[in-house]
Scaffold this active site. Sequence first.
Site, PDB file in Angstrom:
ATOM      1  N   ASP A   1      40.008  42.999  58.900  1.00 23.54           N
ATOM      2  CA  ASP A   1      39.137  42.708  57.760  1.00 23.54           C
ATOM      3  C   ASP A   1      38.134  41.662  58.232  1.00 23.54           C
ATOM      4  O   ASP A   1      38.436  40.466  58.242  1.00 23.54           O
ATOM      5  CB  ASP A   1      39.951  42.188  56.576  1.00 23.54           C
ATOM      6  CG  ASP A   1      39.068  41.855  55.384  1.00 23.54           C
ATOM      7  OD1 ASP A   1      38.169  42.656  55.067  1.00 23.54           O
ATOM      8  OD2 ASP A   1      39.276  40.782  54.788  1.00 23.54           O
TER       9      ASP A   1
ATOM     10  N   GLU B   1      37.353  47.651  58.112  1.00 19.07           N
ATOM     11  CA  GLU B   1      36.636  47.909  56.862  1.00 19.07           C
ATOM     12  C   GLU B   1      35.139  47.995  57.145  1.00 19.07           C
ATOM     13  O   GLU B   1      34.588  47.226  57.929  1.00 19.07           O
ATOM     14  CB  GLU B   1      36.907  46.785  55.862  1.00 19.07           C
ATOM     15  CG  GLU B   1      36.303  47.054  54.494  1.00 19.07           C
ATOM     16  CD  GLU B   1      36.680  46.009  53.466  1.00 19.07           C
ATOM     17  OE1 GLU B   1      35.828  45.703  52.610  1.00 19.07           O
ATOM     18  OE2 GLU B   1      37.811  45.492  53.518  1.00 19.07           O
TER      19      GLU B   1
ATOM     20  N   ASP C   1      43.159  37.571  53.188  1.00 20.45           N
ATOM     21  CA  ASP C   1      42.506  38.185  54.339  1.00 20.45           C
ATOM     22  C   ASP C   1      43.483  39.027  55.151  1.00 20.45           C
ATOM     23  O   ASP C   1      43.153  40.132  55.587  1.00 20.45           O
ATOM     24  CB  ASP C   1      41.856  37.103  55.217  1.00 20.45           C
ATOM     25  CG  ASP C   1      40.784  36.337  54.456  1.00 20.45           C
ATOM     26  OD1 ASP C   1      39.784  36.958  54.074  1.00 20.45           O
ATOM     27  OD2 ASP C   1      40.966  35.127  54.229  1.00 20.45           O
TER      28      ASP C   1
END
Length: 187
Positions: free
Chosen positions: A20, A79, A151
């Site tokens: 991420d 992502e 996160d």
Amino acid sequence: MHPLGPSASSVVATRILGLDPGLRITGFGVIDKLGSQLRYVASGTIKTRDGALPGRLKTLLDGVREVVTTYQPDQAAVEIVFVNVNPQSTLLLGQARGAVICGAVSCEVPMSEYTALQIKQAVVGYGKARKEQVQHMVQRLLCLDQLPGPDAADALACAICHANSATDGAGLPAHGRRRAGRRLASI
């Protein structure tokens, strides 16, 4: 590929690294997939200090390389950056994402990409789920004792999304297969 359990000499798992990206904090999550089972391996964050952009990007690149070296993933998922209202923030996030991707692919780990909508849909069942919902579902799906940080949870969710995006008989996208006979002594 990595064995699971003491008597799993002929059964191997695929290790997936979820990422991420963020310029200040990049989350990472590592899971093993064996058939339809998912097993938590590790998660955490790579943090950069305030300062010049090139140094911060190097921190991210080196951090991802260290995670790859430590956990030896077979595949990685990241992502996809969304475009937000502030073009400068979007540009900085895109650069951080590039450093994160380069960190993994420079170690020859195949990379797949997913939108936030795809990740939330795969983990929560609702593409517009809140961060807290993602955290709780990640905790539940991976049987974690405690709630992962936001996160790390997003990175683990990305790995779970990839694990559930099966298109071949072994349960993972065919383009991502590599290192078929490799085993890790300890997990």
